[in-house]
Scaffold this motif. Structure first.
Motif, PDB file in Angstrom:
ATOM      1  N   TRP A  81     -32.549 -13.898  20.183  1.00  0.00           N
ATOM      2  CA  TRP A  81     -31.154 -14.463  20.533  1.00  0.00           C
ATOM      3  C   TRP A  81     -31.730 -15.727  21.105  1.00  0.00           C
ATOM      4  O   TRP A  81     -32.655 -15.980  21.634  1.00  0.00           O
ATOM      5  CB  TRP A  81     -30.841 -13.623  21.978  1.00  0.00           C
ATOM      6  CG  TRP A  81     -29.358 -13.893  22.287  1.00  0.00           C
ATOM      7  CD1 TRP A  81     -28.314 -13.601  21.798  1.00  0.00           C
ATOM      8  CD2 TRP A  81     -29.215 -15.056  23.321  1.00  0.00           C
ATOM      9  NE1 TRP A  81     -27.275 -14.118  22.460  1.00  0.00           N
ATOM     10  CE2 TRP A  81     -27.653 -14.824  23.485  1.00  0.00           C
ATOM     11  CE3 TRP A  81     -29.973 -15.768  24.142  1.00  0.00           C
ATOM     12  CZ2 TRP A  81     -27.023 -15.763  24.639  1.00  0.00           C
ATOM     13  CZ3 TRP A  81     -29.516 -16.567  25.159  1.00  0.00           C
ATOM     14  CH2 TRP A  81     -28.060 -16.505  25.348  1.00  0.00           C
ATOM     15  N   THR A  82     -30.552 -16.897  20.752  1.00  0.00           N
ATOM     16  CA  THR A  82     -30.761 -18.133  21.317  1.00  0.00           C
ATOM     17  C   THR A  82     -29.516 -18.566  22.062  1.00  0.00           C
ATOM     18  O   THR A  82     -28.463 -17.760  21.764  1.00  0.00           O
ATOM     19  CB  THR A  82     -30.798 -19.080  20.150  1.00  0.00           C
ATOM     20  OG1 THR A  82     -29.819 -19.099  19.162  1.00  0.00           O
ATOM     21  CG2 THR A  82     -32.189 -18.626  19.401  1.00  0.00           C
ATOM     22  N   ASP A  85     -26.034 -18.405  20.137  1.00  0.00           N
ATOM     23  CA  ASP A  85     -25.338 -17.299  19.816  1.00  0.00           C
ATOM     24  C   ASP A  85     -24.153 -17.209  21.115  1.00  0.00           C
ATOM     25  O   ASP A  85     -23.595 -16.214  21.288  1.00  0.00           O
ATOM     26  CB  ASP A  85     -26.103 -16.063  20.180  1.00  0.00           C
ATOM     27  CG  ASP A  85     -27.288 -16.023  18.836  1.00  0.00           C
ATOM     28  OD1 ASP A  85     -26.711 -16.381  17.813  1.00  0.00           O
ATOM     29  OD2 ASP A  85     -28.484 -15.780  19.240  1.00  0.00           O
ATOM     30  N   GLN A  87     -21.588 -19.597  22.685  1.00  0.00           N
ATOM     31  CA  GLN A  87     -20.927 -20.601  22.687  1.00  0.00           C
ATOM     32  C   GLN A  87     -19.605 -20.607  23.535  1.00  0.00           C
ATOM     33  O   GLN A  87     -19.018 -19.695  23.454  1.00  0.00           O
ATOM     34  CB  GLN A  87     -20.223 -20.998  20.993  1.00  0.00           C
ATOM     35  CG  GLN A  87     -21.358 -21.075  20.054  1.00  0.00           C
ATOM     36  CD  GLN A  87     -22.135 -22.548  20.092  1.00  0.00           C
ATOM     37  OE1 GLN A  87     -21.449 -23.383  20.839  1.00  0.00           O
ATOM     38  NE2 GLN A  87     -23.333 -22.627  19.928  1.00  0.00           N
ATOM     39  N   HIS A 108     -29.079 -15.047  28.238  1.00  0.00           N
ATOM     40  CA  HIS A 108     -28.678 -13.816  27.360  1.00  0.00           C
ATOM     41  C   HIS A 108     -27.920 -12.758  28.111  1.00  0.00           C
ATOM     42  O   HIS A 108     -27.029 -11.920  27.733  1.00  0.00           O
ATOM     43  CB  HIS A 108     -30.017 -13.595  26.754  1.00  0.00           C
ATOM     44  CG  HIS A 108     -29.838 -12.297  25.506  1.00  0.00           C
ATOM     45  ND1 HIS A 108     -30.871 -11.855  24.820  1.00  0.00           N
ATOM     46  CD2 HIS A 108     -28.800 -11.722  25.147  1.00  0.00           C
ATOM     47  CE1 HIS A 108     -30.755 -11.175  24.032  1.00  0.00           C
ATOM     48  NE2 HIS A 108     -29.397 -10.951  24.138  1.00  0.00           N
ATOM     49  N   HIS A 111     -24.608 -13.299  28.752  1.00  0.00           N
ATOM     50  CA  HIS A 111     -23.594 -13.377  27.757  1.00  0.00           C
ATOM     51  C   HIS A 111     -23.358 -11.942  27.536  1.00  0.00           C
ATOM     52  O   HIS A 111     -22.190 -11.455  26.940  1.00  0.00           O
ATOM     53  CB  HIS A 111     -24.625 -13.943  26.388  1.00  0.00           C
ATOM     54  CG  HIS A 111     -23.909 -13.611  25.196  1.00  0.00           C
ATOM     55  ND1 HIS A 111     -24.405 -12.386  24.143  1.00  0.00           N
ATOM     56  CD2 HIS A 111     -22.913 -14.176  24.629  1.00  0.00           C
ATOM     57  CE1 HIS A 111     -23.623 -12.514  23.207  1.00  0.00           C
ATOM     58  NE2 HIS A 111     -22.772 -13.424  23.248  1.00  0.00           N
TER      59      HIS A 111
END
Length: 483
Positions: A81-82, A85, A87, A108, A111
């Motif tokens: 994951w970055t 991913d 936005q 992360h 998110h």
């Protein structure tokens, strides 16, 4: 009121009322003033002379099981994951979590939880705490303050590596909360936010097996400890937990801790932590009474003061009703409301533990799945009961104010005040169990001859009149007898 608070803490007005600061880069631990303070000049430390080490703190007398070991942590979850991913477009009047340049492992987790924008309390508090400043926050229940202080804690722990040697029972962050349910809820949120960080979260609460809680402490390092005051003192006084490495300390619901008589225990705990200049201290309270502010002045250093003033004291998502009903008819009204409307997830509040027990027993006898949440219920059973309520296995939860304070369950459609609370603030907390996360909800209060006097102070706090109705005859039908 805010000006008076600023004056009390001797702060320039612009330092408190300034907008949210969104740092362009994560500051170093030295810049943030956060507490790996071994290299800090003595002149910059708090003027109070250092307290002598307690018996539990003397290294020569600590138990072998607490012997220092090489640093090791829970293996972080590794994935691809970055931030690309996650936005989130800038929006006028909103603060994104991206604006604070948080660690990708924390982002992360945020998110995964589906939180693109900060709530007002999060945006304002993080603007100060991510720079290492102490803070005092006041906001409505359900506004996201738990995530605000957890994000601050996790950021600090990820930016500042732990010492190469540490005791197994030395937490780096400490969160003290007044009730067992609130501790469990905070720990659950902390576990979700530390999912990818490798940080360990532990809970210490009374009413649960002491040895089981001790075993978790012996199995791994404790990074974030969430605890009620009494059980934490038990561990500390037995030499199982040492608080001399606490970098961040959070006192949640300080007003409730005052009401419940926990402050002497909290004072004992704080004396075991580094001095206030050598730790970051965050204090949250639903109200800023004189007593709360006096405690804050003792335990914090030049704190940022953040107040989120709601447009209304209670959420606009909650529709409020009051039924004028004789005390002898209250149970009939409750039974008929639930059965005739086929409600499936309801919270009922009463002022005393014996009332809670009696209501729960009558509902169960009359075929409605119900459970009680009060100080008389063992902790392991309370946790299981709460999970059953979340999963829909229990239809009605009957609770006292203290037990109900930490209950955060989505999709509670109705809150029933079987008896009106004597403290108007408790009314706000009660009805805040419904109408959460943008959903709508309904509160219905029963005003009888013994508690109608509590209604005018509630209306004064709410800043509005709540229409008092007579229940329709069909809601006062006798409860059918079960054979």
């Amino acid at each position: 009121m805010l000006k008076a608070l600023k004056k009390m803490f001797g702060k320039a007005e612009e330092s408190v009322t300034g907008g949210v600061s969104s740092p362009t880069a994560s500051p170093s631990s030295a810049d943030r003033g956060l507490p790996s303070f071994q290299n800090q000049p003595a002149a910059e430390r708090e003027s109070t002379p250092p307290r002598p080490a307690t018996e539990a703190e003397k290294p020569s007398e600590r138990k072998p099981a607490r012997a220092r070991r090489e640093r090791s942590a829970k293996a972080p979850v590794v994935d691809n994951w970055t931030l690309a991913d996650f936005q989130v477009e800038p929006a006028e009047g909103k603060t994104r979590f991206h604006d604070f340049k948080l660690d990708p492992r924390l982002m992360h987790a945020i998110h995964d939880l589906g939180f693109p924008y900060c709530t007002p309390i999060q945006a304002q508090v993080l603007g100060f705490t991510l720079k290492g400043q102490d803070a005092i926050g006041r906001a409505q229940t359900g506004t996201g303050k738990t995530a605000a202080f957890l994000i601050s804690i996790i950021t600090q722990l990820l930016q500042t590596p732990p010492p190469r040697e540490r005791y197994m029972g030395e937490p780096r962050a400490l969160i003290i909360a007044p009730t067992r349910e609130l501790v469990v809820q905070i720990a659950k949120d902390a576990a979700a936010l530390t999912k990818y960080s490798g940080l360990n979260v532990m809970t210490f609460v009374g009413g649960m097996d002491f040895d089981k809680q001790l075993k978790q402490l012996e199995a791994r390092y404790c990074d974030i400890l969430v605890a009620t005051p009494g059980r934490l003192l038990d561990f500390n006084q037995r030499g199982e937990v040492h608080l001399d490495m606490v970098e961040v300390m959070v006192l949640d619901e300080a007003d409730r801790m005052l009401d419940m008589g926990f402050i002497p225990q909290v004072r004992q705990i704080i004396r075991q932590t580094p001095m206030k200049g050598e730790r970051q201290t965050l204090l949250f309270s639903a109200t800023f009474t004189e007593d709360v502010m006096n405690l804050a002045k003792q335990w914090t250093t030049e704190p940022a003061i953040v107040e989120i003033e709601p447009e209304t004291v209670a959420s606009d998502n909650v529709e409020q009703h009051v039924y004028a009903v004789a005390g002898s008819d209250k149970y009939k009204l409750l039974y008929n409301l639930i059965t005739q409307n086929d409600w499936v997830r309801v919270m009922v509040f009463a002022n005393r533990k014996d009332e809670v027990r009696r209501i729960e027993e009558r509902l169960t006898r009359d075929g409605i799945s119900a459970a009680q949440m009060s100080g008389d219920v063992p902790q392991h059973k309370r946790i299981r009961t709460l999970e059953d309520f979340r999963e829909g296995k229990i239809r009605v939860m009957v609770a006292t104010d203290v037990a109900g304070r930490g209950i955060h369950v989505d999709a509670i459609s109705h809150v029933i005040n079987f008896t009106l609370p004597e403290d108007p603030d408790d009314y706000v907390h009660r009805i805040g169990r419904t109408g959460r996360a943008g959903a709508s909800g309904t509160s219905i209060s029963f005003a009888g001859e013994d508690d109608a006097f509590a209604l005018p102070p509630i209306e004064e706090l709410m800043g509005r009149k709540i229409t008092c109705e007579m229940p329709p005859d069909e809601l006062l039908k006798p409860v059918p007898r079960k054979h």
